[in-house]
Scaffold this active site. Sequence first.
Site, PDB file in Angstrom:
ATOM      1  N   ARG A 133       0.913  -1.414   0.093  1.00  8.52           N
ATOM      2  CA  ARG A 133      -0.193   0.034  -0.030  1.00  8.52           C
ATOM      3  C   ARG A 133       0.758   1.417  -0.022  1.00  8.52           C
ATOM      4  O   ARG A 133       0.250   2.353  -0.228  1.00  8.52           O
ATOM      5  CB  ARG A 133      -0.936   0.036   1.278  1.00  8.52           C
ATOM      6  CG  ARG A 133      -1.841   1.218   1.205  1.00  8.52           C
ATOM      7  CD  ARG A 133      -2.860   1.250   2.558  1.00  8.52           C
ATOM      8  NE  ARG A 133      -2.410   1.025   3.723  1.00  8.52           N
ATOM      9  CZ  ARG A 133      -1.692   1.889   4.778  1.00  8.52           C
ATOM     10  NH1 ARG A 133      -1.770   3.148   4.309  1.00  8.52           N
ATOM     11  NH2 ARG A 133      -1.231   1.380   5.743  1.00  8.52           N
TER      12      ARG A 133
ATOM     13  N   TYR B 107     -13.213  16.341 -18.206  1.00  6.68           N
ATOM     14  CA  TYR B 107     -13.750  14.909 -18.073  1.00  6.68           C
ATOM     15  C   TYR B 107     -14.884  14.882 -17.054  1.00  6.68           C
ATOM     16  O   TYR B 107     -14.840  15.535 -15.982  1.00  6.68           O
ATOM     17  CB  TYR B 107     -12.600  14.018 -17.640  1.00  6.68           C
ATOM     18  CG  TYR B 107     -13.098  12.608 -17.335  1.00  6.68           C
ATOM     19  CD1 TYR B 107     -13.545  11.683 -18.252  1.00  6.68           C
ATOM     20  CD2 TYR B 107     -12.923  12.155 -15.937  1.00  6.68           C
ATOM     21  CE1 TYR B 107     -14.228  10.442 -17.954  1.00  6.68           C
ATOM     22  CE2 TYR B 107     -13.170  10.649 -15.610  1.00  6.68           C
ATOM     23  CZ  TYR B 107     -13.987  10.051 -16.754  1.00  6.68           C
ATOM     24  OH  TYR B 107     -14.344   8.738 -16.558  1.00  6.68           O
TER      25      TYR B 107
ATOM     26  N   ASP C  48      -4.309  18.340 -16.316  1.00  3.53           N
ATOM     27  CA  ASP C  48      -4.613  16.961 -16.582  1.00  3.53           C
ATOM     28  C   ASP C  48      -4.081  16.921 -18.063  1.00  3.53           C
ATOM     29  O   ASP C  48      -4.413  17.535 -19.046  1.00  3.53           O
ATOM     30  CB  ASP C  48      -5.969  16.698 -16.884  1.00  3.53           C
ATOM     31  CG  ASP C  48      -6.430  15.451 -17.290  1.00  3.53           C
ATOM     32  OD1 ASP C  48      -5.697  14.825 -17.965  1.00  3.53           O
ATOM     33  OD2 ASP C  48      -7.478  15.018 -16.779  1.00  3.53           O
TER      34      ASP C  48
ATOM     35  N   LYS D  98      -5.334   5.428 -20.536  1.00  3.87           N
ATOM     36  CA  LYS D  98      -5.385   5.901 -21.995  1.00  3.87           C
ATOM     37  C   LYS D  98      -4.032   5.726 -22.669  1.00  3.87           C
ATOM     38  O   LYS D  98      -3.889   4.536 -22.862  1.00  3.87           O
ATOM     39  CB  LYS D  98      -5.757   7.374 -21.957  1.00  3.87           C
ATOM     40  CG  LYS D  98      -6.910   7.850 -21.136  1.00  3.87           C
ATOM     41  CD  LYS D  98      -8.151   6.843 -21.403  1.00  3.87           C
ATOM     42  CE  LYS D  98      -9.569   7.652 -20.648  1.00  3.87           C
ATOM     43  NZ  LYS D  98      -9.503   7.474 -19.096  1.00  3.87           N
TER      44      LYS D  98
END
Length: 442
Positions: free
Chosen positions: A77, A130, A231, A256
């Site tokens: 983690r 987005y 972004d 992507k």
Amino acid sequence: MSRHRSRTIGDRSLAPETLMMGYGYDPALSEGSIKAPIFQTSTFVFRSAEDGKRFFEVAYGLREKDPEEALGLIYSRINNPNLEILEDRLAVWDGADKALVFSSGMAAISTTILALSRPNDVVVYTAPAYGGTEYLFDRILPRMGVTTVSVADVIPPRTNFTPISLAEEPGAALADVIENAAYLAKRKGGRLAAVYVETPANPTNKLIDLEATSAAIKALEQAEAPALLVDNTFLGPLWQNPLQHGADLVLYSLTKYVGGHSDLIAGACMGRADLMARVAEMRTICGTITDPHTAWLLMRSLETLHIRMERSQSNAMELVRRLRGHPKILEVLDAGGAESSPAQQAIFARQCTGAGSTFSLRLKGGEAEAFRMLNALQLFKLAVSLGGTESLVSHPSSTTHSDYSPEAKIQCGIGDNLVRLSVGIENVDDLYADLVQALEAI
């Protein structure tokens, strides 16, 4: 763990595509395996109690890490060899101090915003963006006492609706909003915590001038300057490098182009060391890190990233060239393209090295005509997402941006006649034939 970190041969700096084949990994540490194995483990064994203490002191910020000290492996983690190698390689592309990988693009965005903001703060963001990003800013952050302010500027020359414009160009409107937001934050007893920019915008490919935005931030009279977050999913990391134009942090949906095979979900944040330390702390506590197998798949994808993105862009630009002026198309929306304003083209020339492979079409008609075209396509797959090896097409108004109000859709230029194309690496003549026969269905 000592790993291979050389970026040079003699006095020659190695290119990112070369470094993707071995940077950050020493085969001697993994039985000579040419590729890094998948470290599919939850926890790691300390060689001594003293090691465990030292590792946790650094991981939990109890002391500063020595300049040459690596963060010891503790728990997946917090860190994992696959993630560390991947993060080293991702940071190469953007020239970042540090990169962190997350379980999704939205995990990267959410964790970063949580790390940088607190109640009474204000966050400015550009629209359109987005859909998940808009939802976070518009609905989730206000519940936590963070005020969000959006800025949109769209002047489409040929559409079936009337847009609402805030300014002639997005840079001017954004500068005004930044100044006003900082004043609002001060009155509320908070700060302007961040300015979040998506450029090119999804799905209109509208560009934001990053250098002008950075200058507007630096002009503020605020003790702690707000962070400029970008972004970079549409063009990065090949065709745009925001850190070179004033950004503090860069965010990606690695799902992507970086992943590129439509077989994983992941995100990333990278940039300035001091800010990345805050993001790393929040990621550790929120547990938004990605898993070792996904990290391994992303390392595989990075080896062919430049080839895939170059081929996809070449295909897309040829389709744009052939589709401009088609009798069923009102407008082709590509970043800095021939139908964009001179100001947009100037931003593109300063800020971008390529237009990428995602663009949109405004069709003659409305939703019915758009749906007839979409349903007629045979090679383009009707699906959300982008940046894969296969070509995809979507209808933003009814899918990814369906929760926008009618007024917001108008203001952001997302009409019912808009379709978004993500062009893959297939034969470009075949893709063009598919689009031509589908347009005939309108």
